[in-house]
Design a protein around this motif. Structure first.
Motif, PDB file in Angstrom:
ATOM      1  N   GLU A  29       0.899  -1.329   0.015  1.00  0.00           N
ATOM      2  CA  GLU A  29      -0.043  -0.113   0.223  1.00  0.00           C
ATOM      3  C   GLU A  29       0.920   1.232  -0.033  1.00  0.00           C
ATOM      4  OE1 GLU A  29      -4.140  -0.790   2.539  1.00  0.00           O
ATOM      5  OE2 GLU A  29      -2.166  -0.970   3.797  1.00  0.00           O
ATOM      6  N   GLY A  30       0.603   2.237  -0.840  1.00  0.00           N
ATOM      7  CA  GLY A  30       1.313   3.640  -0.985  1.00  0.00           C
ATOM      8  C   GLY A  30       0.872   4.229   0.230  1.00  0.00           C
ATOM      9  N   PRO A  31       1.478   5.456   0.452  1.00  0.00           N
ATOM     10  CA  PRO A  31       1.348   6.296   1.703  1.00  0.00           C
ATOM     11  C   PRO A  31      -0.068   6.825   1.737  1.00  0.00           C
ATOM     12  CG  PRO A  31       3.342   6.947   0.377  1.00  0.00           C
ATOM     13  CD  PRO A  31       2.687   5.860  -0.481  1.00  0.00           C
ATOM     14  N   ASP A  32      -0.947   6.888   0.501  1.00  0.00           N
ATOM     15  CA  ASP A  32      -2.214   7.435   0.464  1.00  0.00           C
ATOM     16  C   ASP A  32      -3.272   6.024   0.669  1.00  0.00           C
ATOM     17  OD1 ASP A  32      -1.768   5.944  -1.904  1.00  0.00           O
ATOM     18  OD2 ASP A  32      -2.572   7.600  -3.117  1.00  0.00           O
ATOM     19  N   GLY A  33      -2.691   4.791   0.809  1.00  0.00           N
ATOM     20  CA  GLY A  33      -3.672   3.615   0.856  1.00  0.00           C
ATOM     21  C   GLY A  33      -3.810   2.860  -0.355  1.00  0.00           C
ATOM     22  N   GLU A  34      -3.394   3.400  -1.376  1.00  0.00           N
ATOM     23  CA  GLU A  34      -3.727   2.803  -2.663  1.00  0.00           C
ATOM     24  C   GLU A  34      -2.568   1.731  -2.913  1.00  0.00           C
ATOM     25  OE1 GLU A  34      -3.425   3.962  -7.454  1.00  0.00           O
ATOM     26  OE2 GLU A  34      -2.081   4.863  -6.138  1.00  0.00           O
ATOM     27  N   TRP A  35      -3.196   0.536  -3.434  1.00  0.00           N
ATOM     28  CA  TRP A  35      -2.477  -0.651  -3.667  1.00  0.00           C
ATOM     29  C   TRP A  35      -1.649  -0.261  -4.917  1.00  0.00           C
ATOM     30  CZ3 TRP A  35      -5.494  -5.749  -2.793  1.00  0.00           C
ATOM     31  CH2 TRP A  35      -6.068  -5.890  -1.695  1.00  0.00           C
ATOM     32  N   VAL A  36      -0.435  -0.667  -4.697  1.00  0.00           N
ATOM     33  CA  VAL A  36       0.584  -0.241  -5.864  1.00  0.00           C
ATOM     34  C   VAL A  36       1.548  -1.325  -6.081  1.00  0.00           C
ATOM     35  CG1 VAL A  36       0.788   2.358  -4.948  1.00  0.00           C
ATOM     36  CG2 VAL A  36       2.555   0.681  -4.054  1.00  0.00           C
ATOM     37  N   GLY A  37       1.466  -2.606  -5.369  1.00  0.00           N
ATOM     38  CA  GLY A  37       2.513  -3.669  -5.677  1.00  0.00           C
ATOM     39  C   GLY A  37       1.545  -5.046  -5.234  1.00  0.00           C
ATOM     40  N   THR A  38       2.126  -6.195  -5.912  1.00  0.00           N
ATOM     41  CA  THR A  38       1.406  -7.258  -5.380  1.00  0.00           C
ATOM     42  C   THR A  38       2.244  -8.399  -5.690  1.00  0.00           C
ATOM     43  OG1 THR A  38      -0.507  -8.697  -5.154  1.00  0.00           O
ATOM     44  CG2 THR A  38      -0.100  -7.653  -7.213  1.00  0.00           C
ATOM     45  N   LEU A  39       2.228  -9.578  -5.048  1.00  0.00           N
ATOM     46  CA  LEU A  39       2.634 -10.735  -5.491  1.00  0.00           C
ATOM     47  C   LEU A  39       2.007 -11.967  -4.906  1.00  0.00           C
ATOM     48  CD1 LEU A  39       4.550 -12.320  -3.271  1.00  0.00           C
ATOM     49  CD2 LEU A  39       6.501 -11.031  -4.021  1.00  0.00           C
ATOM     50  N   THR A  40       1.908 -13.168  -5.338  1.00  0.00           N
ATOM     51  CA  THR A  40       1.551 -14.262  -4.594  1.00  0.00           C
ATOM     52  C   THR A  40       2.404 -15.344  -4.404  1.00  0.00           C
ATOM     53  OG1 THR A  40      -0.990 -13.560  -5.669  1.00  0.00           O
ATOM     54  CG2 THR A  40      -0.503 -15.914  -4.871  1.00  0.00           C
ATOM     55  N   VAL A  41       2.165 -16.176  -3.364  1.00  0.00           N
ATOM     56  CA  VAL A  41       3.287 -17.507  -3.358  1.00  0.00           C
ATOM     57  C   VAL A  41       1.979 -18.533  -2.930  1.00  0.00           C
ATOM     58  CG1 VAL A  41       4.871 -18.396  -1.739  1.00  0.00           C
ATOM     59  CG2 VAL A  41       4.851 -16.048  -1.904  1.00  0.00           C
ATOM     60  N   LEU A  42       2.237 -19.472  -4.022  1.00  0.00           N
ATOM     61  CA  LEU A  42       1.820 -20.769  -3.758  1.00  0.00           C
ATOM     62  C   LEU A  42       2.545 -21.984  -3.254  1.00  0.00           C
ATOM     63  CD1 LEU A  42       0.966 -20.843  -7.552  1.00  0.00           C
ATOM     64  CD2 LEU A  42      -0.670 -19.814  -5.673  1.00  0.00           C
ATOM     65  N   MET A  43       2.205 -22.710  -2.355  1.00  0.00           N
ATOM     66  CA  MET A  43       2.971 -23.590  -1.678  1.00  0.00           C
ATOM     67  C   MET A  43       2.592 -25.129  -2.515  1.00  0.00           C
ATOM     68  SD  MET A  43       4.746 -22.332   0.675  1.00  0.00           S
ATOM     69  CE  MET A  43       5.342 -24.037   1.409  1.00  0.00           C
ATOM     70  N   GLU A  44       3.657 -25.516  -2.741  1.00  0.00           N
ATOM     71  CA  GLU A  44       3.817 -26.980  -3.503  1.00  0.00           C
ATOM     72  C   GLU A  44       4.380 -27.966  -2.459  1.00  0.00           C
ATOM     73  OE1 GLU A  44       4.176 -24.870  -7.773  1.00  0.00           O
ATOM     74  OE2 GLU A  44       6.021 -25.473  -6.877  1.00  0.00           O
ATOM     75  N   GLU A  45       3.568 -28.899  -2.320  1.00  0.00           N
ATOM     76  CA  GLU A  45       4.108 -30.231  -1.503  1.00  0.00           C
ATOM     77  C   GLU A  45       4.820 -31.116  -2.369  1.00  0.00           C
ATOM     78  OE1 GLU A  45       3.419 -30.310   1.647  1.00  0.00           O
ATOM     79  OE2 GLU A  45       2.380 -28.378   1.668  1.00  0.00           O
ATOM     80  N   SER A  46       5.818 -31.909  -1.435  1.00  0.00           N
ATOM     81  CA  SER A  46       6.801 -32.682  -1.969  1.00  0.00           C
ATOM     82  C   SER A  46       5.605 -33.928  -2.601  1.00  0.00           C
ATOM     83  CB  SER A  46       7.674 -33.281  -0.989  1.00  0.00           C
ATOM     84  OG  SER A  46       8.175 -34.287  -1.371  1.00  0.00           O
ATOM     85  N   GLY A  47       6.049 -34.593  -3.549  1.00  0.00           N
ATOM     86  CA  GLY A  47       5.329 -35.699  -4.183  1.00  0.00           C
ATOM     87  C   GLY A  47       4.138 -35.431  -4.939  1.00  0.00           C
ATOM     88  N   GLY A  48       3.779 -33.984  -5.295  1.00  0.00           N
ATOM     89  CA  GLY A  48       2.782 -33.628  -6.220  1.00  0.00           C
ATOM     90  C   GLY A  48       3.495 -33.411  -7.372  1.00  0.00           C
ATOM     91  N   THR A  49       2.617 -32.723  -8.213  1.00  0.00           N
ATOM     92  CA  THR A  49       2.967 -31.688  -9.563  1.00  0.00           C
ATOM     93  C   THR A  49       2.545 -30.579  -9.544  1.00  0.00           C
ATOM     94  OG1 THR A  49       1.199 -32.517 -10.594  1.00  0.00           O
ATOM     95  CG2 THR A  49       2.963 -34.104 -10.758  1.00  0.00           C
ATOM     96  N   ASP A  50       3.435 -29.675 -10.098  1.00  0.00           N
ATOM     97  CA  ASP A  50       3.096 -28.280 -10.334  1.00  0.00           C
ATOM     98  C   ASP A  50       2.304 -28.189 -11.350  1.00  0.00           C
ATOM     99  OD1 ASP A  50       4.737 -28.206 -12.559  1.00  0.00           O
ATOM    100  OD2 ASP A  50       6.636 -27.140 -11.558  1.00  0.00           O
ATOM    101  N   TRP A  51       1.957 -26.734 -11.641  1.00  0.00           N
ATOM    102  CA  TRP A  51       1.000 -26.498 -12.662  1.00  0.00           C
ATOM    103  C   TRP A  51       1.553 -26.831 -13.992  1.00  0.00           C
ATOM    104  CZ3 TRP A  51       2.735 -23.109 -16.465  1.00  0.00           C
ATOM    105  CH2 TRP A  51       4.055 -22.418 -16.479  1.00  0.00           C
TER     106      TRP A  51
END
Length: 181
Positions: free
Chosen positions: A68-90
């Motif tokens: 969030e910027g100084p004025d409260g506006e959302w200015v950036g983002t990222l997402t983290v997905l957890m991937e478990e051992s033994g599975g497959t990714d996207w």
């Protein structure tokens, strides 16, 4: 830096949608995202509500972090997905150990170059470590030099794994990873 970096809250789905649509209008969106503006804009509100709820503060499989910027506006983002051992990714590759997968990294152009992306990535890495990840990885388009430089700057290294792009035959993405010490 007068920015607040935090996980989203489920009720903020409208802001999640708005920032995603802005990110998909970026000139390099075709290199960075596997979705077009038109595809995202066509999703019903229920999609955005579920997406926000599944990646909000307290979720353990996925976390969306915003700046969030100084004025409260959302200015950036990222997402983290957890991937478990033994599975497959996207992409159908086997997951050999528990790992975080950083996706959907975006900072508005007028907030770039001040270290904000690095702060977001660091927050994502810390969240993944807190979930028990043994490594954190991301996939970056072979032609996205700007992103590759950023990821190297924060400690990620290329692994040698390449991922072909189904929607763009002949183009590939490169895996970068950060190992837990």
């Amino acid at each position: 830096m007068n920015y607040k970096v935090r996980s989203i809250r489920a009720e903020e789905w409208r802001a999640v949608k708005a920032l995603r649509l802005v990110s998909l209008q970026d000139p390099v969106a075709h290199l960075a995202f596997l979705e077009t503006y038109e595809q995202a804009a066509a999703h019903p509100d229920s999609f955005w509500q579920e997406r926000a709820a599944g990646s909000a503060e307290g979720a353990v499989e996925t976390q969306q972090i915003i700046a969030e910027g100084p004025d409260g506006e959302w200015v950036g983002t990222l997402t983290v997905l957890m991937e478990e051992s033994g599975g497959t990714d996207w992409a159908g590759f086997p997951v050999e150990r528990k790992q975080g997968h950083v996706v959907a990294v975006f900072v508005r152009p007028d907030h770039r170059g001040i270290g904000l992306t690095e702060v977001l990535v660091d927050a994502g890495i810390e969240w993944a470590w807190a979930q028990g990840a043994e490594r954190v990885r991301l996939i970056v388009h072979e032609d996205n030099g700007r992103a590759q430089r950023l990821y190297r700057k924060v400690g990620f290294e290329p692994t040698g794994v390449t991922v072909p792009l189904a929607q763009a035959p002949g183009e590939t993405q490169l895996e970068f990873a950060l190992e837990r010490e």
